[in-house]
Design an enzyme around this catalytic site. Structure first.
Site, PDB file in Angstrom:
ATOM      1  N   HIS A  66       0.850  -1.199   0.000  1.00 28.99           N
ATOM      2  CA  HIS A  66       0.000   0.000   0.000  1.00 28.99           C
ATOM      3  C   HIS A  66       0.878   1.238   0.000  1.00 28.99           C
ATOM      4  CE1 HIS A  66      -0.320   1.435   4.484  1.00 28.99           C
ATOM      5  NE2 HIS A  66       0.895   1.041   4.216  1.00 28.99           N
TER       6      HIS A  66
ATOM      7  N   ASP B 134      -4.534 -10.781  -0.017  1.00 26.24           N
ATOM      8  CA  ASP B 134      -3.210 -11.388   0.111  1.00 26.24           C
ATOM      9  C   ASP B 134      -2.402 -11.237  -1.179  1.00 26.24           C
ATOM     10  OD1 ASP B 134      -1.164 -12.758   1.431  1.00 26.24           O
ATOM     11  OD2 ASP B 134      -1.824 -14.692   0.633  1.00 26.24           O
ATOM     12  N   HIS B 135      -1.176 -10.730  -1.034  1.00 28.25           N
ATOM     13  CA  HIS B 135      -0.281 -10.478  -2.172  1.00 28.25           C
ATOM     14  C   HIS B 135      -0.887  -9.502  -3.180  1.00 28.25           C
ATOM     15  CE1 HIS B 135       1.853 -13.758  -0.335  1.00 28.25           C
ATOM     16  NE2 HIS B 135       2.864 -13.576  -1.146  1.00 28.25           N
TER      17      HIS B 135
ATOM     18  N   HIS C 215       3.412  -4.727   4.040  1.00 30.31           N
ATOM     19  CA  HIS C 215       3.322  -5.116   5.457  1.00 30.31           C
ATOM     20  C   HIS C 215       2.924  -6.584   5.550  1.00 30.31           C
ATOM     21  CE1 HIS C 215       3.685  -1.072   7.074  1.00 30.31           C
ATOM     22  NE2 HIS C 215       2.841  -0.657   6.140  1.00 30.31           N
TER      23      HIS C 215
ATOM     24  N   HIS D 181       5.063   0.079  -0.561  1.00 25.19           N
ATOM     25  CA  HIS D 181       5.822  -0.741   0.396  1.00 25.19           C
ATOM     26  C   HIS D 181       4.832  -1.759   0.941  1.00 25.19           C
ATOM     27  CE1 HIS D 181       3.776   2.190   2.894  1.00 25.19           C
ATOM     28  NE2 HIS D 181       3.801   1.286   3.853  1.00 25.19           N
TER      29      HIS D 181
ATOM     30  N   CYS E 196       5.502   5.863   4.701  1.00 28.21           N
ATOM     31  CA  CYS E 196       4.283   5.250   4.158  1.00 28.21           C
ATOM     32  C   CYS E 196       3.775   6.010   2.928  1.00 28.21           C
ATOM     33  CB  CYS E 196       3.197   5.135   5.223  1.00 28.21           C
ATOM     34  SG  CYS E 196       3.277   3.565   6.112  1.00 28.21           S
TER      35      CYS E 196
ATOM     36  N   GLU F  23      -0.551  -4.204  11.809  1.00 31.25           N
ATOM     37  CA  GLU F  23       0.213  -3.773  10.631  1.00 31.25           C
ATOM     38  C   GLU F  23       1.680  -4.156  10.807  1.00 31.25           C
ATOM     39  OE1 GLU F  23      -0.235   0.286   8.598  1.00 31.25           O
ATOM     40  OE2 GLU F  23       1.678   0.453   9.663  1.00 31.25           O
TER      41      GLU F  23
HETATM   42 NI    NI Z   1       2.526   1.315   5.503  1.00 32.08          NI
END
Ligand code: NI
Length: 136
Positions: free
Chosen positions: A14, A79-80, A41, A39, A33, A125
């Site tokens: 995200h 997911d992914h 998580h 990037h 962020c 997160e």
């Molecule tokens: Ni982030």
């Protein structure tokens, strides 16, 4: 009343970026962020339901069924993936952990059988940052 929790895991990318703000303001508010090139998580999702244990099974809810519901309606979709561009239930929202927890609550509610009440969405997160949402 007994509270039953199932934990699931997903990885997703995200960025936090408010298009109404300047580049500098986004950097100032969101720091790393806001990184333009995304990037990721490693999210941990804890879904808690509540109810009375059934006299027949002793269960509040079949935890395997709970896991299947979470996987089908949430994990498969996130997911992914890139939360900002791939996930329809995050469309038009800032991709914060707070908003993601609220959206996951809304995704799950229609798929839980009558008599099983959703109590909490807890979303990590990072191992040190999490949010909790109780539906209000
Ligand atoms: Ni982030």
């Amino acid at each position: 009343m007994v509270y039953l929790t199932r934990s699931e895991h997903f990885n997703a990318a995200h960025k936090l970026y408010n298009p109404a703000w300047s580049y500098e303001k986004n950097e100032e508010v969101f720091g790393k962020c806001a990184n333009e090139n995304w990037h990721g998580h490693n999210y941990e999702l804890l879904v808690t339901v509540k109810g009375e244990p059934s006299p027949d099974t002793g269960f509040v809810f079949d935890v395997k069924r709970l896991s299947d519901i979470i996987k089908e309606h949430v994990i498969e979709k996130v997911d992914h993936r890139n939360l900002n561009v791939d996930v329809t239930f995050m469309e038009g929202k800032m991709c914060s952990t707070e908003n993601l927890a609220i959206a996951i609550w809304k995704e799950l509610i229609p798929h839980l059988p009558a008599g099983v009440k959703l109590h909490c969405i807890k979303l990590y997160e990072t191992p040190r940052i999490y949010v909790e949402y109780f539906g209000e």
